[in-house]
Enzyme design. Structure first.
Site, short mmCIF file in Angstrom:
data_model
loop_
_atom_site.label_atom_id
_atom_site.label_comp_id
_atom_site.label_asym_id
_atom_site.label_seq_id
_atom_site.Cartn_x
_atom_site.Cartn_y
_atom_site.Cartn_z
N GLU A 154 21.32 -21.08 -23.77
CA GLU A 154 20.85 -21.52 -22.44
C GLU A 154 20.73 -20.29 -21.55
OE1 GLU A 154 22.88 -21.26 -19.72
OE2 GLU A 154 24.65 -20.55 -20.77
N LEU A 156 20.72 -20.72 -18.07
CA LEU A 156 20.91 -21.37 -16.77
C LEU A 156 21.70 -20.46 -15.84
CD1 LEU A 156 22.33 -24.67 -18.28
CD2 LEU A 156 19.93 -24.07 -17.95
N GLY A 280 29.11 -10.43 -10.88
CA GLY A 280 30.35 -11.10 -11.28
C GLY A 280 29.99 -12.37 -12.03
N CYS A 283 29.70 -14.99 -16.82
CA CYS A 283 28.83 -14.61 -17.93
C CYS A 283 28.64 -13.10 -18.07
CB CYS A 283 27.47 -15.27 -17.76
SG CYS A 283 27.61 -17.06 -17.65
C1 UGA Z 1 23.59 -15.60 -15.64
C2 UGA Z 1 22.14 -15.47 -16.12
O1 UGA Z 1 21.28 -15.18 -15.02
C3 UGA Z 1 21.68 -16.78 -16.79
O2 UGA Z 1 20.36 -16.60 -17.32
C4 UGA Z 1 22.63 -17.10 -17.92
O3 UGA Z 1 22.30 -18.35 -18.53
C5 UGA Z 1 24.04 -17.22 -17.38
O4 UGA Z 1 24.41 -15.97 -16.75
C6 UGA Z 1 24.96 -17.54 -18.52
O5 UGA Z 1 25.04 -16.75 -19.46
O6 UGA Z 1 25.49 -18.65 -18.57
P1 UGA Z 1 24.83 -16.63 -13.50
O7 UGA Z 1 26.07 -15.97 -14.03
O8 UGA Z 1 24.89 -18.04 -13.05
O9 UGA Z 1 23.65 -16.58 -14.62
O10 UGA Z 1 24.39 -15.81 -12.25
P2 UGA Z 1 23.18 -14.85 -11.84
O11 UGA Z 1 22.35 -15.52 -10.84
O12 UGA Z 1 22.52 -14.27 -13.01
O13 UGA Z 1 24.01 -13.70 -11.09
C7 UGA Z 1 25.01 -12.94 -11.79
C8 UGA Z 1 25.62 -11.92 -10.87
O14 UGA Z 1 24.69 -10.87 -10.61
C9 UGA Z 1 26.02 -12.46 -9.50
O15 UGA Z 1 27.25 -11.87 -9.12
C10 UGA Z 1 24.89 -12.01 -8.59
O16 UGA Z 1 25.27 -11.88 -7.25
C11 UGA Z 1 24.54 -10.66 -9.21
N1 UGA Z 1 23.15 -10.23 -8.95
C12 UGA Z 1 22.10 -10.93 -9.44
C13 UGA Z 1 22.94 -9.05 -8.23
O17 UGA Z 1 23.90 -8.38 -7.79
N2 UGA Z 1 21.65 -8.63 -8.04
C14 UGA Z 1 20.58 -9.32 -8.52
O18 UGA Z 1 19.44 -8.86 -8.30
C15 UGA Z 1 20.81 -10.49 -9.21
#
Ligand code: UGA
Length: 471
Positions: A154, A156, A280, A283
């Site tokens: 996934e 997500l 953070g 994942c």
């Molecule tokens: C992430 C992946 O985006 C999903 O595709 C994957 O399915 C999921 O892990 C998983 O393996 O289950 P998620 O952990 O919900 O999803 O969050 P993200 O939106 O990817 O953000 C991850 C971290 O990166 C957050 O702390 C966010 O603030 C940070 N981030 C994200 C940044 O600092 N800069 C960005 O440009 C994007």
């Protein structure tokens, strides 16, 4: 839509619960299995233990008709054609994924198999896990022709998981036999044929009948690697832009302009180039470590991922240093904090950079008032309130009489604050924004000293922001 398929989903965490609701939404009959009786009771009674857009609505829509919750894995296995394993794969002390839950579930499934089943890995697992599951099931005496192992990773994101599922960028189906591949394809046909997008009460999102998600059929191993490599790559992108942000900061350039310029190259793309306080969540930190461990076990040097994680830690430290520099010393200083979850739009605090930073503030003797629209209760469980820490109910209460306001995640609400009100609520008009939610020029106009990430610090007094090189 195709005729519904009987599906069991094992695990009712973020992945399992969203998959349960979404499989039912596209016409299948789903039994969600968990061994946590209290959670099952909550779910059966209409409660939803996580904060996820559209999830309560979908569970309400399908509960009792096509969604059922149970602790009986044997009955669920026997009723299902496909069994999706969506249990946790936490990080062990050595960095690799702890697959003991997957192992236990596989053994129990094996003892219940009475006719052909496809067992699908939905949890994020290292490559070769499918082979281990196969061995476990064979060891339990199940003949090879009664089952196949497949992988359906996934992608997500928490907070937007339902939309990400129903309007996916791609559907990756990893299977090594035609029979397993066909069943997986049939499960996703309502999405991949576009049929779902004709239904009147579909969950809205970017996909439509004319533009359904593409399917990628791969081997099981390739699907396993796709998942780990995707998360590792996205984390790398974030660490990369965070270092570029630090260069911008020193050079007096604006990382937002730089990121736009890089992202306009279609080979790079604009997404995941937001500089901030580091990544953070449950994942990225875990998957970066696990993928590196997989490489190490194969004798392959993937030091790049070690650096990605190191940069991420350094980014949090650097941001904290910025807060300290803006206030000179932290002992006894009143600080307002906006954001506790690891990102906006979720109540998840796992590996949250925000909590790390709050802990450091407390350690250095600050008095913190913290607000998050959804994560307060969870945060309270790991950092209890006390003389140094108060959880409050709105952003202005966090800012009340504070000597600085620190923004640590990107809830929309934090980007739409009433700046005049904020100015007179704060004791000193200092904002240290770890997510670049505001235009520095606008903040200056409103009389703030405004420090953000990868952009020149701006101070209305030109002396408060001693931690940044002012142009
Ligand atoms: C992430 C992946 O985006 C999903 O595709 C994957 O399915 C999921 O892990 C998983 O393996 O289950 P998620 O952990 O919900 O999803 O969050 P993200 O939106 O990817 O953000 C991850 C971290 O990166 C957050 O702390 C966010 O603030 C940070 N981030 C994200 C940044 O600092 N800069 C960005 O440009 C994007």
């Amino acid at each position: 839509m195709s005729r519904g398929i009987s599906i069991a989903v094992v695990g009712s965490g973020y992945v399992g619960l969203v998959a349960t609701a979404c499989f039912a939404e596209i016409g299948h009959r789903v039994i969600c299995v968990d061994n946590d009786e209290a959670k099952l009771k909550t779910l059966a009674e209409g409660g939803v233990p996580i904060h996820e857009d559209y999830l309560p609505e979908l569970l309400d829509r399908h509960r009792g008709h096509s969604v059922e919750f149970t602790s009986d894995l044997k009955a669920a296995t026997q009723a299902a054609q496909a069994i999706f394993i969506a249990v946790g794969t936490p990080q062990s002390r050595t960095g690799n994924a702890d697959l003991s839950y997957v192992d236990a579930v596989a053994s129990e499934i094996a003892r219940s198999i009475d006719e052909y089943k496809v067992i699908v890995e939905k949890s994020t697992v290292p490559v070769y896990t499918n082979e281990w599951i196969r061995r476990v099931i064979e060891r339990n005496g199940v003949p090879r022709e009664l089952f196949d192992i497949a992988s359906n990773p996934e992608f997500l994101r928490e907070g937007t998981a339902v939309v990400d599922f129903l309007h996916a960028d791609r559907v990756v189906l990893g299977a090594d036999t035609e029979r397993a591949g066909d069943l997986l394809k049939r499960i996703y046909t309502p999405l991949t044929s576009g049929a779902y997008y004709r239904s009147a009460n579909m969950v809205p999102g970017p996909r439509g009948e004319e533009d359904p998600p593409p399917v990628l059929l791969t081997s099981t191993k390739a699907a396993e690697i796709i998942k780990h490599a995707s998360n590792a790559f996205l984390a790398t992108k974030i660490s990369f832009i965070n270092v570029v942000a630090n260069i911008c900061e020193e050079a007096g350039a604006d990382v937002e302009q730089v990121a736009r310029g890089i992202g306009m190259d279609s080979r790079i793309g604009p997404k995941f180039l937001r500089a901030g306080v580091g990544y953070g969540g449950s994942c990225f930190p875990k998957d970066v470590a696990a993928f590196r461990h997989v490489a190490e076990q194969m004798g392959i040097d993937f030091t790049l991922l070690k650096e990605v994680a190191k940069i991420n830690d350094e980014q949090k430290r650097r941001f904290f240093q910025k807060v300290r520099s803006a206030l000179w010393t932290l002992r006894g200083k009143k600080i307002g904090v906006l954001g506790l979850a690891f990102k906006g739009g979720t109540d998840d605090i796992r590996e949250s950079p925000a909590l790390d930073i709050v802990r450091q503030m407390l350690h250095e003797g600050s008095i913190v008032s913290a607000y998050d629209p959804a994560a307060t209760e969870r945060a309270r469980e790991v950092i209890p309130s006390g003389p140094q820490l108060r959880y409050v109910d709105d952003p202005y209460a966090a800012a009340q009489d504070a000597e600085a306001l620190v923004i640590l995640n990107e809830w929309q609400e934090f980007a739409e604050l009433d700046l005049k009100r904020l100015h007179y609520t704060l004791r000193y008009p200092i904002i240290i924004d770890g997510r670049n939610l505001y235009d520095p020029a606008v903040m200056l106009e409103h009389g703030f000293t405004y420090l953000s990430v990868g952009r020149p610090g701006l101070s209305h007094t030109r002396d408060a922001a001693v931690g940044q090189r002012l142009p």
